[in-house]
Design a protein around this motif. Sequence first.
Motif, PDB file in Angstrom:
ATOM      1  N   VAL A   1      58.530  70.707 113.393  1.00  0.00           N
ATOM      2  CA  VAL A   1      58.624  69.248 113.287  1.00  0.00           C
ATOM      3  C   VAL A   1      60.086  68.805 113.351  1.00  0.00           C
ATOM      4  CG1 VAL A   1      58.214  67.286 111.743  1.00  0.00           C
ATOM      5  CG2 VAL A   1      56.514  69.118 111.920  1.00  0.00           C
TER       6      VAL A   1
ATOM      7  N   ASN B   1      62.079  65.695 112.109  1.00  0.00           N
ATOM      8  CA  ASN B   1      61.915  64.521 111.254  1.00  0.00           C
ATOM      9  C   ASN B   1      63.121  63.608 111.419  1.00  0.00           C
ATOM     10  OD1 ASN B   1      60.403  63.283 108.814  1.00  0.00           O
ATOM     11  ND2 ASN B   1      62.538  63.282 108.191  1.00  0.00           N
TER      12      ASN B   1
ATOM     13  N   PRO C   1      63.721  61.269 104.332  1.00  0.00           N
ATOM     14  CA  PRO C   1      63.792  62.668 103.892  1.00  0.00           C
ATOM     15  C   PRO C   1      62.568  63.150 103.117  1.00  0.00           C
ATOM     16  CG  PRO C   1      65.419  61.313 102.730  1.00  0.00           C
ATOM     17  CD  PRO C   1      64.756  60.424 103.706  1.00  0.00           C
TER      18      PRO C   1
ATOM     19  N   PHE D   1      59.484  63.032 103.836  1.00  0.00           N
ATOM     20  CA  PHE D   1      58.542  63.727 104.729  1.00  0.00           C
ATOM     21  C   PHE D   1      58.950  65.194 104.863  1.00  0.00           C
ATOM     22  CE2 PHE D   1      56.500  60.014 105.166  1.00  0.00           C
ATOM     23  CZ  PHE D   1      56.697  59.193 106.270  1.00  0.00           C
ATOM     24  N   VAL D   2      60.278  65.416 104.910  1.00  0.00           N
ATOM     25  CA  VAL D   2      60.803  66.776 105.060  1.00  0.00           C
ATOM     26  C   VAL D   2      60.362  67.643 103.889  1.00  0.00           C
ATOM     27  CG1 VAL D   2      62.918  68.144 105.146  1.00  0.00           C
ATOM     28  CG2 VAL D   2      62.808  65.980 106.356  1.00  0.00           C
TER      29      VAL D   2
ATOM     30  N   LEU E   1      56.643  68.612 103.994  1.00  0.00           N
ATOM     31  CA  LEU E   1      56.343  69.562 105.069  1.00  0.00           C
ATOM     32  C   LEU E   1      56.839  70.953 104.693  1.00  0.00           C
ATOM     33  CD1 LEU E   1      57.190  67.343 108.140  1.00  0.00           C
ATOM     34  CD2 LEU E   1      54.972  68.390 107.705  1.00  0.00           C
ATOM     35  N   ARG E   2      58.051  71.031 104.172  1.00  0.00           N
ATOM     36  CA  ARG E   2      58.608  72.343 103.823  1.00  0.00           C
ATOM     37  C   ARG E   2      57.790  72.992 102.718  1.00  0.00           C
ATOM     38  NH1 ARG E   2      64.874  70.762 104.524  1.00  0.00           N
ATOM     39  NH2 ARG E   2      64.974  71.233 106.758  1.00  0.00           N
TER      40      ARG E   2
ATOM     41  N   VAL F   1      60.985  72.565 109.710  1.00  0.00           N
ATOM     42  CA  VAL F   1      61.390  71.172 109.955  1.00  0.00           C
ATOM     43  C   VAL F   1      62.879  71.110 110.301  1.00  0.00           C
ATOM     44  CG1 VAL F   1      61.476  68.833 109.028  1.00  0.00           C
ATOM     45  CG2 VAL F   1      59.755  70.438 108.172  1.00  0.00           C
TER      46      VAL F   1
ATOM     47  N   GLU G   1      65.825  68.365 110.426  1.00  0.00           N
ATOM     48  CA  GLU G   1      66.067  67.017 109.894  1.00  0.00           C
ATOM     49  C   GLU G   1      67.114  66.302 110.740  1.00  0.00           C
ATOM     50  OE1 GLU G   1      66.918  67.676 105.791  1.00  0.00           O
ATOM     51  OE2 GLU G   1      66.789  65.533 105.326  1.00  0.00           O
TER      52      GLU G   1
END
Lengths: 60, 423
Positions: A15, A17, A21, A23-24, A27-28, A34, A36
Amino acid sequence: MPNEGHRILKRKIKVINIGIPTFVESLRKQGVEVIEVDWKPPAGGDEELLRILEKLKCGP
Amino acid sequence: MEKAAYRKLDPEDIEKANQKAVMNMIESEAYLVDIQPAIKVIPGFKYDLITHAGPPIEWDRMAKVQKVAIINAALAEGLADSPEKAEKLIKRNEILIAPNHDYNLVSGMCGATAASFPVLVIKDPIHENTAFVWQQTDITAFGDKFEKGISEINFVKEVLAPVIRGTIKEMGNKINIKEIMALGLQMGDELHSRFDATLGIFLLKISSAMLSTGFSKEELKKVVEYFVTSHGGKWYPGNLTMGACKVMTMSAENIKMSTIVTVMSRNGVEFGIRVSGLGKRWFTGPAGRVTGFTFPGYTHDDAAPDIGDSAIIETRGLGCMTIAASPSQSRFLGGLQEAIKHVKDMYRITVGRDPMFRIPTMDFSEAPVGIDIRKVLELNIVPKITTGMAHKEGGHSIIGAGVAEAPIEAFKKAIIAFAREYL
Protein backbone atom coordinates in the motif's frame (compact mmCIF):
# COMPACT_ATOMS: atom_id res chain seq x y z
CA MET A 1 -18.89 -14.21 -9.07
CA PRO A 2 -15.80 -12.64 -7.39
CA ASN A 3 -14.64 -9.47 -9.16
CA GLU A 4 -11.11 -8.20 -9.78
CA GLY A 5 -11.23 -6.23 -6.53
CA HIS A 6 -11.87 -9.38 -4.49
CA ARG A 7 -9.09 -11.22 -6.31
CA ILE A 8 -6.60 -8.38 -5.59
CA LEU A 9 -7.42 -8.38 -1.90
CA LYS A 10 -6.76 -12.11 -1.68
CA ARG A 11 -3.19 -11.53 -2.89
CA LYS A 12 -0.34 -10.01 -0.88
CA ILE A 13 -0.72 -6.26 -1.36
CA LYS A 14 1.59 -3.34 -0.84
CA VAL A 15 0.00 0.00 0.00
CA ILE A 16 1.10 3.56 -0.70
CA ASN A 17 -0.55 5.78 1.88
CA ILE A 18 -0.79 9.44 1.03
CA GLY A 19 -1.54 11.76 3.93
CA ILE A 20 -3.42 10.47 6.99
CA PRO A 21 -0.96 8.54 9.19
CA THR A 22 -3.61 6.58 11.17
CA PHE A 23 -4.32 4.43 8.09
CA VAL A 24 -0.64 3.44 8.14
CA GLU A 25 -0.80 2.27 11.75
CA SER A 26 -3.83 0.03 11.24
CA LEU A 27 -2.40 -1.51 8.05
CA ARG A 28 0.96 -2.26 9.65
CA LYS A 29 -0.80 -3.88 12.62
CA GLN A 30 -2.32 -6.30 10.11
CA GLY A 31 1.09 -7.08 8.63
CA VAL A 32 0.54 -5.12 5.43
CA GLU A 33 3.60 -3.49 3.83
CA VAL A 34 3.02 0.27 3.65
CA ILE A 35 4.97 3.13 2.10
CA GLU A 36 4.09 6.44 3.70
CA VAL A 37 3.95 9.61 1.59
CA ASP A 38 4.03 12.82 3.63
CA TRP A 39 1.38 14.93 1.92
CA LYS A 40 -1.12 17.57 2.96
CA PRO A 41 -3.66 19.37 0.76
CA PRO A 42 -2.14 22.60 -0.63
CA ALA A 43 -3.13 25.63 1.45
CA GLY A 44 -5.04 23.30 3.74
CA GLY A 45 -7.70 23.09 1.03
CA ASP A 46 -8.63 26.77 1.48
CA GLU A 47 -10.16 27.79 -1.87
CA GLU A 48 -9.33 31.48 -1.60
CA LEU A 49 -5.69 30.72 -0.83
CA LEU A 50 -5.57 28.16 -3.64
CA ARG A 51 -6.78 30.80 -6.12
CA ILE A 52 -4.14 33.24 -4.89
CA LEU A 53 -1.37 30.63 -5.04
CA GLU A 54 -2.42 29.68 -8.54
CA LYS A 55 -2.00 33.30 -9.62
CA LEU A 56 1.36 33.58 -7.86
CA LYS A 57 2.52 30.21 -9.15
CA CYS A 58 5.89 28.95 -7.86
CA GLY A 59 8.38 27.56 -10.36
CA PRO A 60 9.09 23.81 -10.52
CA MET B 1 -17.66 35.00 0.73
CA GLU B 2 -17.53 36.91 -2.56
CA LYS B 3 -14.65 35.78 -4.72
CA ALA B 4 -12.00 38.49 -5.16
CA ALA B 5 -11.13 39.29 -8.78
CA TYR B 6 -7.39 39.06 -9.27
CA ARG B 7 -5.43 40.56 -12.15
CA LYS B 8 -2.90 38.54 -14.08
CA LEU B 9 0.61 38.66 -12.65
CA ASP B 10 3.74 37.28 -14.26
CA PRO B 11 5.16 34.86 -11.65
CA GLU B 12 8.58 35.40 -13.29
CA ASP B 13 8.62 38.84 -11.68
CA ILE B 14 8.21 37.21 -8.29
CA GLU B 15 10.99 34.70 -9.03
CA LYS B 16 13.37 37.53 -10.04
CA ALA B 17 12.51 39.54 -6.93
CA ASN B 18 13.02 36.47 -4.73
CA GLN B 19 16.37 35.65 -6.34
CA LYS B 20 17.51 39.22 -5.64
CA ALA B 21 16.40 38.93 -1.99
CA VAL B 22 18.19 35.61 -1.53
CA MET B 23 21.41 36.69 -3.29
CA ASN B 24 21.49 39.82 -1.15
CA MET B 25 21.29 37.72 1.99
CA ILE B 26 23.96 35.30 0.78
CA GLU B 27 26.35 38.06 -0.30
CA SER B 28 25.89 40.20 2.81
CA GLU B 29 28.54 40.31 5.50
CA ALA B 30 28.36 40.86 9.24
CA TYR B 31 31.06 42.62 11.25
CA LEU B 32 30.94 43.54 14.92
CA VAL B 33 32.18 47.15 14.85
CA ASP B 34 31.25 48.68 18.21
CA ILE B 35 29.30 48.41 21.45
CA GLN B 36 27.64 51.58 22.71
CA PRO B 37 24.55 52.70 24.69
CA ALA B 38 21.40 52.30 22.61
CA ILE B 39 20.57 56.00 22.86
CA LYS B 40 23.95 56.89 21.37
CA VAL B 41 23.90 54.70 18.26
CA ILE B 42 20.32 53.69 17.43
CA PRO B 43 18.59 56.35 15.33
CA GLY B 44 15.34 57.45 16.95
CA PHE B 45 15.86 55.69 20.29
CA LYS B 46 14.53 57.71 23.23
CA TYR B 47 15.41 58.03 26.92
CA ASP B 48 11.85 57.13 27.94
CA LEU B 49 11.56 54.19 25.56
CA ILE B 50 11.72 50.47 26.40
CA THR B 51 11.70 48.19 23.36
CA HIS B 52 10.72 44.50 23.36
CA ALA B 53 10.89 41.34 21.31
CA GLY B 54 8.22 40.39 18.83
CA PRO B 55 5.53 42.21 16.87
CA PRO B 56 3.78 45.24 18.41
CA ILE B 57 1.29 44.48 21.17
CA GLU B 58 -0.71 46.59 23.60
CA TRP B 59 0.33 46.46 27.23
CA ASP B 60 -2.94 44.88 28.37
CA ARG B 61 -2.50 41.92 25.99
CA MET B 62 1.20 41.43 26.61
CA ALA B 63 2.49 38.17 28.11
CA LYS B 64 3.08 38.52 31.85
CA VAL B 65 6.74 37.51 31.61
CA GLN B 66 7.39 40.19 28.99
CA LYS B 67 5.69 42.80 31.20
CA VAL B 68 7.99 41.75 34.05
CA ALA B 69 11.04 42.06 31.79
CA ILE B 70 9.99 45.51 30.56
CA ILE B 71 9.37 46.68 34.12
CA ASN B 72 12.82 45.32 35.06
CA ALA B 73 14.36 47.35 32.22
CA ALA B 74 12.51 50.47 33.36
CA LEU B 75 13.80 49.98 36.91
CA ALA B 76 17.35 49.32 35.70
CA GLU B 77 17.14 52.51 33.65
CA GLY B 78 15.92 54.55 36.60
CA LEU B 79 12.66 55.46 34.86
CA ALA B 80 10.72 54.29 37.93
CA ASP B 81 11.58 53.29 41.49
CA SER B 82 9.05 50.49 41.87
CA PRO B 83 7.34 47.95 39.58
CA GLU B 84 3.95 49.49 40.39
CA LYS B 85 5.15 52.98 39.42
CA ALA B 86 6.74 51.60 36.23
CA GLU B 87 3.47 49.98 35.19
CA LYS B 88 1.52 53.18 35.89
CA LEU B 89 3.92 55.18 33.73
CA ILE B 90 3.68 52.63 30.91
CA LYS B 91 -0.13 52.70 31.00
CA ARG B 92 -0.03 56.52 30.86
CA ASN B 93 2.44 56.41 27.91
CA GLU B 94 5.01 58.24 29.97
CA ILE B 95 7.25 55.24 29.39
CA LEU B 96 6.90 54.28 25.73
CA ILE B 97 7.08 50.69 24.50
CA ALA B 98 7.76 49.51 20.93
CA PRO B 99 9.13 46.45 19.10
CA ASN B 100 12.91 46.08 18.86
CA HIS B 101 12.57 45.51 15.11
CA ASP B 102 11.26 49.06 14.66
CA TYR B 103 14.84 50.15 15.41
CA ASN B 104 16.70 47.40 13.50
CA LEU B 105 17.41 46.02 16.95
CA VAL B 106 17.06 42.43 18.15
CA SER B 107 17.21 40.89 21.61
CA GLY B 108 16.54 37.38 22.87
CA MET B 109 13.49 36.05 24.72
CA CYS B 110 11.49 39.01 26.22
CA GLY B 111 14.11 41.29 24.74
CA ALA B 112 13.50 44.36 26.95
CA THR B 113 15.97 47.09 25.95
CA ALA B 114 16.53 50.52 27.50
CA ALA B 115 18.42 53.62 26.38
CA SER B 116 21.59 53.16 28.41
CA PHE B 117 21.99 49.46 27.68
CA PRO B 118 25.19 48.81 25.64
CA VAL B 119 24.14 47.35 22.27
CA LEU B 120 26.37 45.45 19.87
CA VAL B 121 26.66 47.27 16.53
CA ILE B 122 26.81 44.89 13.54
CA LYS B 123 27.50 46.25 10.06
CA ASP B 124 27.11 44.84 6.56
CA PRO B 125 29.43 46.95 4.38
CA ILE B 126 28.15 45.31 1.17
CA HIS B 127 24.62 46.66 1.52
CA GLU B 128 25.48 49.43 4.01
CA ASN B 129 23.11 48.21 6.70
CA THR B 130 23.55 48.35 10.46
CA ALA B 131 21.79 46.22 13.05
CA PHE B 132 21.92 46.33 16.83
CA VAL B 133 21.68 43.70 19.57
CA TRP B 134 20.96 44.03 23.25
CA GLN B 135 22.37 40.89 24.78
CA GLN B 136 20.30 38.42 26.77
CA THR B 137 20.44 39.03 30.51
CA ASP B 138 18.39 37.20 33.11
CA ILE B 139 16.17 40.14 34.07
CA THR B 140 15.54 41.57 30.59
CA ALA B 141 15.33 38.29 28.66
CA PHE B 142 13.69 35.96 31.18
CA GLY B 143 12.01 38.41 33.56
CA ASP B 144 14.03 37.02 36.46
CA LYS B 145 13.90 38.74 39.87
CA PHE B 146 15.24 42.31 39.60
CA GLU B 147 17.28 42.21 42.81
CA LYS B 148 18.96 38.97 41.71
CA GLY B 149 19.81 40.09 38.17
CA ILE B 150 20.57 43.85 38.25
CA SER B 151 24.23 43.09 39.00
CA GLU B 152 24.50 41.47 35.54
CA ILE B 153 23.26 44.67 33.85
CA ASN B 154 25.75 46.72 35.86
CA PHE B 155 28.56 44.29 34.99
CA VAL B 156 27.74 44.58 31.28
CA LYS B 157 27.73 48.38 31.46
CA GLU B 158 30.81 48.80 33.66
CA VAL B 159 33.10 45.92 32.70
CA LEU B 160 32.02 43.78 29.74
CA ALA B 161 31.07 46.53 27.29
CA PRO B 162 34.26 48.57 27.82
CA VAL B 163 36.41 45.42 27.41
CA ILE B 164 34.54 44.35 24.25
CA ARG B 165 34.78 47.91 22.88
CA GLY B 166 38.52 47.96 23.52
CA THR B 167 38.91 44.52 21.94
CA ILE B 168 37.04 45.60 18.79
CA LYS B 169 39.37 48.62 18.52
CA GLU B 170 42.43 46.39 18.88
CA MET B 171 41.09 44.24 16.02
CA GLY B 172 40.86 47.13 13.56
CA ASN B 173 37.31 48.07 14.52
CA LYS B 174 35.79 44.98 12.97
CA ILE B 175 35.35 41.34 13.93
CA ASN B 176 33.97 39.01 11.24
CA ILE B 177 30.97 37.34 12.87
CA LYS B 178 29.72 35.51 9.77
CA GLU B 179 33.01 33.61 9.54
CA ILE B 180 32.84 32.57 13.21
CA MET B 181 29.25 31.36 12.71
CA ALA B 182 30.19 29.30 9.62
CA LEU B 183 32.96 27.56 11.57
CA GLY B 184 30.68 26.90 14.54
CA LEU B 185 28.04 25.31 12.30
CA GLN B 186 30.62 22.79 11.15
CA MET B 187 31.54 21.93 14.74
CA GLY B 188 28.20 20.80 16.14
CA ASP B 189 26.42 24.12 16.79
CA GLU B 190 23.14 24.77 15.01
CA LEU B 191 23.57 28.47 15.89
CA HIS B 192 20.48 29.05 17.99
CA SER B 193 20.37 26.91 21.08
CA ARG B 194 23.91 25.49 21.07
CA PHE B 195 27.02 27.66 20.84
CA ASP B 196 29.69 25.64 22.67
CA ALA B 197 31.98 25.52 19.63
CA THR B 198 31.17 29.04 18.43
CA LEU B 199 32.00 30.48 21.86
CA GLY B 200 35.38 28.77 21.78
CA ILE B 201 36.10 30.06 18.28
CA PHE B 202 35.03 33.60 19.28
CA LEU B 203 37.20 33.63 22.39
CA LEU B 204 40.17 32.23 20.45
CA LYS B 205 39.82 34.98 17.83
CA ILE B 206 39.57 37.85 20.33
CA SER B 207 41.88 36.63 23.10
CA SER B 208 45.11 38.25 21.93
CA ALA B 209 43.38 41.58 21.20
CA MET B 210 41.50 41.45 24.51
CA LEU B 211 44.75 40.93 26.42
CA SER B 212 46.23 43.92 24.57
CA THR B 213 43.46 46.31 25.58
CA GLY B 214 45.20 47.41 28.76
CA PHE B 215 42.33 46.49 31.11
CA SER B 216 43.36 45.08 34.48
CA LYS B 217 43.93 41.37 35.05
CA GLU B 218 40.96 41.44 37.42
CA GLU B 219 38.59 42.95 34.84
CA LEU B 220 39.72 40.57 32.09
CA LYS B 221 39.31 37.62 34.48
CA LYS B 222 35.73 38.71 35.25
CA VAL B 223 34.95 38.89 31.51
CA VAL B 224 36.33 35.41 30.81
CA GLU B 225 34.51 34.00 33.85
CA TYR B 226 31.29 35.60 32.58
CA PHE B 227 31.69 33.86 29.24
CA VAL B 228 32.40 30.43 30.66
CA THR B 229 30.20 30.26 33.78
CA SER B 230 27.05 32.40 33.31
CA HIS B 231 23.93 31.79 31.18
CA GLY B 232 24.39 35.16 29.54
CA GLY B 233 28.05 34.56 28.85
CA LYS B 234 27.68 31.06 27.42
CA TRP B 235 24.95 32.31 25.06
CA TYR B 236 26.96 35.42 24.06
CA PRO B 237 27.60 34.10 20.50
CA GLY B 238 23.80 33.88 20.24
CA ASN B 239 23.66 37.67 20.55
CA LEU B 240 26.34 38.04 17.87
CA THR B 241 24.50 35.54 15.62
CA MET B 242 21.18 37.34 16.07
CA GLY B 243 22.75 40.66 15.12
CA ALA B 244 24.53 39.12 12.14
CA CYS B 245 21.32 37.46 10.93
CA LYS B 246 19.40 40.70 11.40
CA VAL B 247 21.86 42.74 9.33
CA MET B 248 21.96 40.05 6.63
CA THR B 249 18.16 39.77 6.37
CA MET B 250 17.91 43.59 6.20
CA SER B 251 19.50 43.33 2.75
CA ALA B 252 16.42 41.40 1.57
CA GLU B 253 13.88 43.97 2.79
CA ASN B 254 11.61 46.09 0.59
CA ILE B 255 12.16 44.28 -2.70
CA LYS B 256 9.01 44.84 -4.70
CA MET B 257 7.10 41.66 -5.45
CA SER B 258 9.31 39.43 -3.33
CA THR B 259 7.54 36.78 -1.23
CA ILE B 260 10.60 36.11 0.92
CA VAL B 261 10.28 36.34 4.72
CA THR B 262 12.58 39.00 6.17
CA VAL B 263 11.61 38.84 9.85
CA MET B 264 10.18 36.22 12.18
CA SER B 265 9.73 37.28 15.81
CA ARG B 266 7.57 36.42 18.85
CA ASN B 267 6.26 38.27 21.89
CA GLY B 268 4.87 35.31 23.83
CA VAL B 269 1.33 36.03 22.57
CA GLU B 270 1.79 36.39 18.84
CA PHE B 271 4.32 35.14 16.28
CA GLY B 272 4.86 37.81 13.63
CA ILE B 273 6.46 37.75 10.20
CA ARG B 274 7.44 40.43 7.72
CA VAL B 275 7.72 39.83 3.98
CA SER B 276 10.14 41.59 1.65
CA GLY B 277 7.56 42.85 -0.85
CA LEU B 278 5.24 44.04 1.92
CA GLY B 279 7.65 46.36 3.72
CA LYS B 280 7.37 46.70 7.46
CA ARG B 281 3.86 45.29 7.88
CA TRP B 282 3.48 42.53 10.45
CA PHE B 283 1.40 39.41 9.87
CA THR B 284 0.68 37.43 12.98
CA GLY B 285 -0.63 34.16 14.33
CA PRO B 286 -0.66 32.74 17.85
CA ALA B 287 2.76 32.11 19.40
CA GLY B 288 3.17 28.35 19.76
CA ARG B 289 3.99 26.03 22.62
CA VAL B 290 7.65 25.16 23.11
CA THR B 291 8.16 21.39 23.33
CA GLY B 292 11.46 19.95 24.50
CA PHE B 293 12.90 19.49 27.96
CA THR B 294 12.57 21.45 31.19
CA PHE B 295 15.13 21.80 33.96
CA PRO B 296 14.50 20.05 37.31
CA GLY B 297 11.66 21.66 39.24
CA TYR B 298 9.83 22.91 36.12
CA THR B 299 7.26 21.46 33.74
CA HIS B 300 5.99 22.40 30.29
CA ASP B 301 2.95 23.97 31.97
CA ASP B 302 5.26 26.54 33.55
CA ALA B 303 6.57 27.71 30.18
CA ALA B 304 5.54 30.88 28.39
CA PRO B 305 4.60 30.48 24.72
CA ASP B 306 7.28 31.03 22.11
CA ILE B 307 9.01 34.39 22.65
CA GLY B 308 11.99 36.34 21.34
CA ASP B 309 13.60 38.08 18.39
CA SER B 310 15.96 35.11 18.04
CA ALA B 311 13.80 33.66 15.25
CA ILE B 312 15.77 36.07 13.04
CA ILE B 313 18.32 33.25 13.06
CA GLU B 314 15.87 30.87 11.37
CA THR B 315 14.77 33.71 9.07
CA ARG B 316 18.34 33.75 7.75
CA GLY B 317 18.29 29.96 7.31
CA LEU B 318 20.20 28.83 10.40
CA GLY B 319 19.21 27.52 13.84
CA CYS B 320 16.43 24.97 13.47
CA MET B 321 16.66 25.39 9.67
CA THR B 322 20.06 23.65 9.91
CA ILE B 323 19.42 21.63 13.07
CA ALA B 324 20.92 18.47 11.56
CA ALA B 325 24.32 20.17 11.92
CA SER B 326 24.01 19.60 15.66
CA PRO B 327 23.59 15.96 16.72
CA SER B 328 22.87 17.06 20.31
CA GLN B 329 20.15 19.55 19.34
CA SER B 330 18.69 17.08 16.79
CA ARG B 331 17.27 15.30 19.84
CA PHE B 332 14.67 18.09 20.06
CA LEU B 333 13.13 16.62 16.91
CA GLY B 334 13.59 13.01 17.96
CA GLY B 335 17.05 12.30 16.60
CA LEU B 336 19.42 12.93 13.72
CA GLN B 337 17.27 11.25 11.05
CA GLU B 338 14.25 13.36 12.04
CA ALA B 339 16.46 16.46 12.00
CA ILE B 340 17.72 15.62 8.50
CA LYS B 341 14.11 15.16 7.36
CA HIS B 342 13.26 18.57 8.82
CA VAL B 343 16.15 20.25 6.99
CA LYS B 344 14.99 18.58 3.75
CA ASP B 345 11.51 20.00 4.42
CA MET B 346 13.11 23.43 4.86
CA TYR B 347 14.77 23.03 1.46
CA ARG B 348 11.26 22.65 0.03
CA ILE B 349 10.02 25.98 1.43
CA THR B 350 13.11 28.03 0.62
CA VAL B 351 14.41 29.49 -2.60
CA GLY B 352 18.22 29.38 -2.30
CA ARG B 353 21.23 27.69 -0.69
CA ASP B 354 24.10 29.39 1.09
CA PRO B 355 27.53 27.92 0.22
CA MET B 356 29.15 29.54 3.26
CA PHE B 357 27.01 27.65 5.79
CA ARG B 358 27.28 23.90 5.42
CA ILE B 359 25.87 20.94 7.33
CA PRO B 360 28.56 18.26 7.91
CA THR B 361 26.07 15.51 8.82
CA MET B 362 24.32 15.98 5.45
CA ASP B 363 27.47 15.63 3.36
CA PHE B 364 28.19 19.33 3.83
CA SER B 365 24.91 20.36 2.16
CA GLU B 366 24.40 24.10 2.04
CA ALA B 367 22.04 25.89 4.43
CA PRO B 368 18.57 26.78 3.09
CA VAL B 369 17.97 30.51 2.51
CA GLY B 370 14.88 32.52 1.70
CA ILE B 371 11.62 31.23 3.17
CA ASP B 372 8.95 31.72 0.50
CA ILE B 373 5.47 32.31 1.92
CA ARG B 374 3.93 30.74 -1.22
CA LYS B 375 5.78 27.46 -0.65
CA VAL B 376 4.94 27.41 3.08
CA LEU B 377 1.24 27.57 2.20
CA GLU B 378 1.33 25.32 -0.86
CA LEU B 379 3.14 22.54 1.02
CA ASN B 380 1.68 23.25 4.48
CA ILE B 381 5.19 23.12 5.92
CA VAL B 382 6.07 25.77 8.50
CA PRO B 383 9.49 26.70 9.87
CA LYS B 384 10.38 25.53 13.37
CA ILE B 385 12.44 27.52 15.85
CA THR B 386 14.87 26.11 18.43
CA THR B 387 14.42 28.23 21.51
CA GLY B 388 14.71 28.59 25.27
CA MET B 389 11.77 28.49 27.65
CA ALA B 390 10.86 31.39 29.90
CA HIS B 391 8.65 30.95 32.95
CA LYS B 392 5.22 32.35 32.10
CA GLU B 393 5.03 34.30 35.38
CA GLY B 394 8.58 35.72 35.22
CA GLY B 395 10.68 35.58 38.36
CA HIS B 396 12.94 32.80 37.05
CA SER B 397 15.86 32.39 34.70
CA ILE B 398 15.71 29.97 31.74
CA ILE B 399 13.58 26.91 32.63
CA GLY B 400 14.18 24.70 29.61
CA ALA B 401 14.67 24.54 25.85
CA GLY B 402 13.00 23.01 22.84
CA VAL B 403 11.29 23.70 19.55
CA ALA B 404 8.27 25.78 18.56
CA GLU B 405 6.43 26.03 15.26
CA ALA B 406 5.64 29.15 13.28
CA PRO B 407 1.84 29.51 12.93
CA ILE B 408 0.48 29.01 9.41
CA GLU B 409 -2.01 31.84 10.09
CA ALA B 410 0.76 34.44 9.79
CA PHE B 411 1.67 33.18 6.32
CA LYS B 412 -2.01 33.10 5.25
CA LYS B 413 -2.49 36.72 6.26
CA ALA B 414 0.71 37.66 4.42
CA ILE B 415 -0.28 36.00 1.14
CA ILE B 416 -3.71 37.67 1.21
CA ALA B 417 -2.04 41.04 1.75
CA PHE B 418 0.41 40.23 -1.05
CA ALA B 419 -2.47 39.43 -3.39
CA ARG B 420 -4.22 42.71 -2.50
CA GLU B 421 -1.00 44.63 -3.11
CA TYR B 422 0.11 43.08 -6.38
CA LEU B 423 -2.77 41.32 -8.07
